[in-house]
Design a protein around this motif. Structure first.
Motif, PDB file in Angstrom:
ATOM      1  N   SER A  83     -47.156  30.182  -0.532  1.00  0.00           N
ATOM      2  CA  SER A  83     -47.768  31.313  -0.680  1.00  0.00           C
ATOM      3  C   SER A  83     -47.179  32.099  -1.231  1.00  0.00           C
ATOM      4  O   SER A  83     -47.384  33.255  -2.110  1.00  0.00           O
ATOM      5  N   PRO A 112     -46.308  33.434  -5.580  1.00  0.00           N
ATOM      6  CA  PRO A 112     -47.252  33.719  -7.022  1.00  0.00           C
ATOM      7  C   PRO A 112     -47.009  31.509  -7.432  1.00  0.00           C
ATOM      8  O   PRO A 112     -45.914  31.255  -7.550  1.00  0.00           O
ATOM      9  N   ARG A 113     -47.832  31.202  -8.495  1.00  0.00           N
ATOM     10  CA  ARG A 113     -48.838  30.416  -9.105  1.00  0.00           C
ATOM     11  C   ARG A 113     -46.748  29.968  -9.933  1.00  0.00           C
ATOM     12  O   ARG A 113     -46.605  28.896  -9.446  1.00  0.00           O
ATOM     13  N   MET A 114     -46.568  31.279 -10.473  1.00  0.00           N
ATOM     14  CA  MET A 114     -45.348  30.382 -11.381  1.00  0.00           C
ATOM     15  C   MET A 114     -43.957  30.663 -10.711  1.00  0.00           C
ATOM     16  O   MET A 114     -43.174  29.293 -10.747  1.00  0.00           O
ATOM     17  N   ARG A 149     -43.635  29.498  -7.706  1.00  0.00           N
ATOM     18  CA  ARG A 149     -44.226  28.362  -6.746  1.00  0.00           C
ATOM     19  C   ARG A 149     -44.005  27.018  -7.379  1.00  0.00           C
ATOM     20  O   ARG A 149     -43.406  25.514  -7.007  1.00  0.00           O
ATOM     21  N   VAL A 150     -44.536  27.061  -8.614  1.00  0.00           N
ATOM     22  CA  VAL A 150     -44.293  25.961  -9.527  1.00  0.00           C
ATOM     23  C   VAL A 150     -42.559  25.806  -9.599  1.00  0.00           C
ATOM     24  O   VAL A 150     -42.040  24.262  -9.718  1.00  0.00           O
TER      25      VAL A 150
END
Length: 133
Positions: free
Chosen positions: A42, A44-46, A48-49
């Protein structure tokens, strides 16, 4: 749940099953693993990546140094592998494993089935001495 996440969580929590009741340890570990995975998923995208890339680098380093996947290592070797990164010279590795450890430890001990970790007599004496002050 993926065997990697289960093994990762067990190594992060670092509570030996010999010091706990086996059924409560497994239940708490399952809850902590689900929580850890859900929290990472969950982000945020950056972030998480970045987390996935950091874990991919960690898994690659483990395979190159141990000639086995992380989940195939003994608990002691998994803990040592995490310690290399958590205490290592690269700040992103330390930050990654500090965050993961915090995310794993909280639900493990907050679980309704949280195992009561047996302590040694010496640590019980030390605790009672501190409480009497």
């Amino acid at each position: 749940m993926d065997a990697f996440w289960q093994s990762l969580c067990e190594a992060l929590v670092c509570v030996s099953p010999q010091f706990t009741e086996q059924s409560s340890h497994r239940e708490s570990l399952d809850r902590a693993t689900a929580f850890l995975y859900a929290q990472v998923a969950s982000l945020p995208r950056m972030l998480r990546v970045g987390t996935w890339l950091g874990l991919a680098a960690f898994r690659t380093e483990v395979v190159l140094t141990n000639f086995a996947r992380f989940e195939q290592l003994s608990r002691e070797r998994r803990v040592a592998a995490i310690a290399r990164w958590a205490d290592g010279p690269l700040p992103p590795g330390r930050q990654l494993f500090r965050a993961l450890r915090n995310l794993a430890v909280l639900p493990y001990f907050e679980s309704p089935a949280a195992p009561a970790v047996r302590t040694s007599k010496r640590s019980e004496e030390h605790t009672s001495e501190l409480q009497s002050r």
